[in-house]
Design a protein around this motif. Structure first.
Motif, mmCIF file in Angstrom:
data_model
loop_
_atom_site.group_PDB
_atom_site.id
_atom_site.type_symbol
_atom_site.label_atom_id
_atom_site.label_comp_id
_atom_site.label_asym_id
_atom_site.label_seq_id
_atom_site.Cartn_x
_atom_site.Cartn_y
_atom_site.Cartn_z
ATOM 1 N N VAL A 22 0.844 -1.203 0.000
ATOM 2 C CA VAL A 22 0.000 0.000 0.000
ATOM 3 C C VAL A 22 0.879 1.254 0.000
ATOM 4 C CG1 VAL A 22 -1.661 1.349 1.346
ATOM 5 C CG2 VAL A 22 -1.951 -1.124 1.110
ATOM 6 N N ILE A 23 1.914 1.270 0.830
ATOM 7 C CA ILE A 23 2.810 2.429 0.899
ATOM 8 C C ILE A 23 3.567 2.582 -0.421
ATOM 9 C CG2 ILE A 23 4.824 3.374 2.067
ATOM 10 C CD1 ILE A 23 3.851 1.920 4.599
ATOM 11 N N GLY A 24 4.057 1.471 -0.969
ATOM 12 C CA GLY A 24 4.761 1.537 -2.245
ATOM 13 C C GLY A 24 3.864 2.022 -3.367
ATOM 14 N N GLY A 25 2.606 1.571 -3.371
ATOM 15 C CA GLY A 25 1.669 2.022 -4.398
ATOM 16 C C GLY A 25 1.433 3.522 -4.341
ATOM 17 N N ALA A 26 1.374 4.070 -3.139
ATOM 18 C CA ALA A 26 1.197 5.515 -2.998
ATOM 19 C C ALA A 26 2.402 6.266 -3.564
ATOM 20 C CB ALA A 26 0.990 5.881 -1.527
ATOM 21 N N ALA A 27 3.604 5.735 -3.324
ATOM 22 C CA ALA A 27 4.808 6.374 -3.852
ATOM 23 C C ALA A 27 4.822 6.337 -5.380
ATOM 24 C CB ALA A 27 6.050 5.681 -3.286
ATOM 25 N N VAL A 28 4.410 5.212 -5.958
ATOM 26 C CA VAL A 28 4.360 5.099 -7.418
ATOM 27 C C VAL A 28 3.387 6.121 -8.001
ATOM 28 C CG1 VAL A 28 3.738 3.601 -9.354
ATOM 29 C CG2 VAL A 28 5.018 2.670 -7.429
ATOM 30 N N TRP A 29 2.287 6.338 -7.318
ATOM 31 C CA TRP A 29 1.264 7.276 -7.798
ATOM 32 C C TRP A 29 1.845 8.677 -7.975
ATOM 33 C CZ3 TRP A 29 -3.625 6.966 -9.617
ATOM 34 C CH2 TRP A 29 -4.379 8.144 -9.664
ATOM 35 N N PHE A 30 2.726 9.062 -7.061
ATOM 36 C CA PHE A 30 3.247 10.439 -7.072
ATOM 37 C C PHE A 30 4.570 10.584 -7.814
ATOM 38 C CE2 PHE A 30 0.468 10.589 -3.304
ATOM 39 C CZ PHE A 30 -0.270 11.734 -3.605
ATOM 40 N N MET A 31 5.235 9.485 -8.168
ATOM 41 C CA MET A 31 6.526 9.606 -8.834
ATOM 42 C C MET A 31 6.360 9.961 -10.305
ATOM 43 S SD MET A 31 7.774 5.615 -9.352
ATOM 44 C CE MET A 31 9.239 6.029 -10.313
#
Length: 458
Positions: A428-437
């Motif tokens: 979940v945390i990694g997915g959030a980072a991908v969303w903003f990168m």
């Protein structure tokens, strides 16, 4: 100017075609090999330590409780990660000041010394409490050196690679990781099969650590033969004098958004990585009472599968982008972690193989794309330093502590599904980072001129 460039000039926000760096494929290949070998040596140690954890517990932490021994061994394993941010804060800024190649040579020497020293430590039965203390010191030396290793190696490859092949070439860094891990774990597996438990505890456990000495000499030789990266050479040319010192404040406060993204991406990458490659062998034997040799062979087979797929997914990230590949891995861990752990818990060889294989293929989404995605978060001026800080903070807090935390959670709750829940939270945390990168595939690194392969068209 580095011989790795035929034409290179100052990097500008909007570089002209004549500003592009044209890479020498032979030098790029040597750079990838040298960087990957260092990573292989680091993970050779991790593979040995993880696969021989039960034996190390008996050698250094005598106790009638096997869980307590395992916790103590993983505690020493995790302690090394506490000093990784310190190593990153030393080696990262130094790499941005004096160059990537010089710092990577130093980290190689320190890693070899730390690993080799473990093989020389007397047992608890010989010197008492001094044995685990010396083990801890050796692990701290390793942790400090690795604080500058991954960020430097990924930066080194990223700055040498042409823009359109950065994902493919970067994936070989983690290919080295898997090769080193397979080498270390395979050696322990062979020793476990050939030696009696008494011989393994008495002297056999030392052999894998002593091998690190010759490996370090070879890696150091390869790294000393390399030249500085074209991107760093261009930065030095821009300064037209002694390279100015980059304040630590600039590496952190000036890059706080990129650092948060880095921490999130590294979190999901390393939690799942350490879960599968470091923790699962002990989970199979200590928690599920699975046959030790067969459990080790299953994990080795999974890593071999990952090695085969690794370069292809790296090349795919050059075509479709880093974000889709990493996002696929996050989604997979979110929805498939529970089914995979349930399969593993069934205990049959087929079920364990399918569960571990699924997790391994999902992990390749990270191992293939991260070495090229992470350096692209930061500009050349602070790339080594900022990446070292962000990477090591995340690894220390979340990745390296994974075996210890999950073991403790299972012990406290009795819930054998904790590995799945832990990976899901990380996803979940990694997915959030991908969303903003921002997508970086096929584009120049921030602060650097476009990098082209000789003969390629822009």
């Amino acid at each position: 100017m580095s011989a790795a460039t035929v034409a290179a000039s100052r990097s500008t926000p909007s570089p002209k075609p004549s500003d592009a760096t044209v890479t020498d494929s032979a030098l790029v290949k040597r750079a990838v090999q040298a960087a990957a070998l260092g990573n292989a040596m680091e993970w050779f140690d991790f593979g040995v330590y993880s696969y021989i954890a039960v034996t190390l517990g008996k050698v250094f932490f005598p106790s009638g409780d096997s869980t307590a021994q395992l916790l103590s061994t993983f505690g020493a394993f995790a302690a090394a990660f506490l000093v990784r941010p310190l190593g990153g804060m030393v080696f990262g800024p130094l790499g941005d000041r004096v160059g990537r190649q010089k710092v990577l040579a130093v980290t190689m020497i320190m890693m070899a010394i730390g690993t080799f020293s473990i093989g020389l430590i007397p047992s608890y039965a010989s010197i008492g409490v001094g044995a685990p203390v010396l083990l801890l010191v050796a692990r701290l030396v390793q942790g400090f050196s690795t604080g500058g290793e991954y960020a430097g190696a990924s930066t080194f490859i990223a700055e040498y690679a042409p823009d359109k092949k950065r994902g493919f070439l970067g994936s070989w860094l983690e290919f080295g990781t898997l090769a080193g891990y397979i080498g270390g774990a395979g050696l322990v597996t062979l020793m476990t099969a050939l030696l009696s438990s008494e011989d393994l505890v008495s002297w056999g456990w030392r052999i894998p650590f002593l091998i690190a000495g010759p490996m370090g000499v070879i890696g150091l030789y390869l790294r000393l033969r390399l030249e500085e990266t074209p991107a760093f050479a261009a930065e030095v040319d821009k300064a037209e004098a002694e390279r100015p010192r980059v304040p630590l404040r600039e590496m952190i406060a000036g890059q706080w958004k990129a650092l948060l993204l880095c921490i999130g991406l590294v979190l999901v990458f390393n939690v799942t990585d350490y879960m599968l490659l470091s923790y699962m062998p002990s989970y199979l034997t200590s928690e599920l009472k699975y046959d030790e040799t067969h459990g080790l062979l299953v994990v080795l087979a999974v890593m071999a599968l990952m090695m085969i797929v690794q370069p292809f997914l790296g090349a795919l990230s050059d075509r479709v982008g880093r974000r889709p590949v990493i996002a696929a891995g996050c989604a997979g861990f979110l929805f498939l972690s529970v089914p995979a752990i349930l399969l593993i818990r069934q205990g049959s060889l087929l079920a364990v193989g399918l569960g571990m294989g699924a997790l391994g293929l999902l992990l390749v989404c990270f191992t293939a794309a991260m070495p090229s995605a992470l350096p692209a978060l930061f500009p050349t001026r602070v790339r080594y330093g900022s990446l070292s800080i962000g990477f090591n903070v995340s690894v220390s807090l979340f990745g390296g502590t994974t075996p210890l935390v999950v073991t403790a959670l299972i012990g406290a709750t009795g819930n054998m599904m904790m590995p799945a829940y832990y990976m899901m939270a990380a996803a979940v945390i990694g997915g959030a980072a991908v969303w903003f990168m921002t997508e970086s595939a096929g584009r120049p690194l921030p602060g650097s001129a476009p990098s082209l392969e000789r003969g390629a068209k822009r």
